[in-house]
Write an enzyme that holds these catalytic residues in place. Structure first.
Site, mmCIF file in Angstrom:
data_model
loop_
_atom_site.group_PDB
_atom_site.id
_atom_site.type_symbol
_atom_site.label_atom_id
_atom_site.label_comp_id
_atom_site.label_asym_id
_atom_site.label_seq_id
_atom_site.Cartn_x
_atom_site.Cartn_y
_atom_site.Cartn_z
ATOM 1 N N GLU A 36 -2.259 -1.859 -5.251
ATOM 2 C CA GLU A 36 -3.428 -1.359 -5.923
ATOM 3 C C GLU A 36 -3.316 -0.555 -7.241
ATOM 4 O OE1 GLU A 36 -6.019 0.928 -3.293
ATOM 5 O OE2 GLU A 36 -6.389 -0.644 -1.938
ATOM 6 N N ASP A 90 -2.528 1.279 6.866
ATOM 7 C CA ASP A 90 -1.490 0.863 5.627
ATOM 8 C C ASP A 90 -1.306 -0.497 5.768
ATOM 9 O OD1 ASP A 90 -0.369 4.000 5.388
ATOM 10 O OD2 ASP A 90 -0.587 3.397 7.586
ATOM 11 N N ASP A 121 0.976 -1.224 0.142
ATOM 12 C CA ASP A 121 -0.151 0.114 -0.013
ATOM 13 C C ASP A 121 0.957 1.342 -0.023
ATOM 14 O OD1 ASP A 121 -2.113 1.512 0.419
ATOM 15 O OD2 ASP A 121 -2.190 1.727 2.434
#
Lengths: 190, 190
Positions: free
Chosen positions: B67, B141, B7
């Site tokens: 992501e 996170d 992340d």
């Protein structure tokens, strides 16, 4: 004092090396790293990093200069460009070099181009400053990179390393012209 | 099959490692890399890269999941985040690993959280999936990083390496639940 300027585009990354020798600004070399757009993003970044490492090893600059963070119309293109720019800053830091950032307007001013002037004007001024033929500097990516290297040689003594802000506020195109030998002055300044 | 999810925030970079062992999804480790905000940007990226290299060497994953590119309200924050994200993708590629990207909505769906659910909901679902206590997973996170690793273990077989697009279109939260042993099913699915 030898400076490697970088123009980190997401498809082409230009670099340009300028050296100050006894008050004269001398062109050392430049190039454009082309990225294979068909490759996955991570593989492209790996190639970019390796090419930059090779350029840093070949030219052994004393500092690296990059255009500062500026505003984008499009957040997506900003994100994509950020990837390439991050890899460029990383390669410089890993080579033990300080990285300096300059606002695009300051870079333009350093070579005597105005805010409204386009890449063509910057390329023309860079060629004049460095006594290059148009055929020696075909892509704008490389001339932008040379322009940011010139900008650092003009401002660098007082500048501090890049911290995410875009450097000092006052441009000083005239200072650069002052420090050029007659052979390197731009015609307008004669 | 062991996946390291990332992340990539601009201040904190979370990572989370999940392994599939005989059809069970097992938590291997996670962490948050903190970036010294007072350091120059290039130095921060160098530290980030070194920390990621260390995590990749320690956990030896088979793949990395991140992501996918998504839309930002603010182009400037997108550019800054792009720097960190580019360094993460680079570290994975340099370790010889394929990088897979998943759209944020797909990551959420994979752990059974809806589009409107916040980070808290994702963290709760990740803890349930991986049998972790809240005290073991303090920062969002790291739970987001574990969520993207879980997402890859769910979708990875059919996915192709990251190419700048954000992966396949159909989410399949139910598939993940199907592949979990009873001990790892989320309460709602029992």
């Amino acid at each position: 004092m030898r400076v490697l300027g970088v123009d980190p585009g997401s498809r082409f990354m230009g670099f340009g090396v300028v050296e100050e020798k006894r008050g004269r600004l001398v062109h050392v070399g430049h190039g454009v790293i082309k990225v294979d757009e068909s490759a996955p993003l991570a593989a492209r970044l790996k190639d970019l990093h390796a090419s930059l490492e090779a350029a840093l090893a070949r030219y052994r600059p004393d500092a690296v200069a990059v255009e500062g963070l500026f505003t984008f119309r499009n957040a997506r293109s900003a994100l994509v460009l950020g990837h390439a720019r991050g890899v460029a800053l990383l390669a410089a830091a890993q080579a033990g070099l300080e990285v300096f950032e300059y606002a695009p307007a300051k870079v333009k001013k350093s070579v005597g181009a105005g805010g409204a002037d386009g890449k063509d004007a910057v390329a023309r001024m860079v060629r004049t400053f460095l006594s290059l033929e148009a055929s020696q500097l075909e892509r704008a990516d490389a001339s932008d990179a040379l322009a940011v290297a010139l900008c650092h040689l003009n401002h660098g003594r007082a500048a501090s390393p890049a911290s995410g802000t875009s450097g000092r506020k006052k441009g000083a195109a005239s200072l650069l012209a002052d420090r050029l030998t007659p052979a390197y002055r731009r015609p307008e300044a004669r």
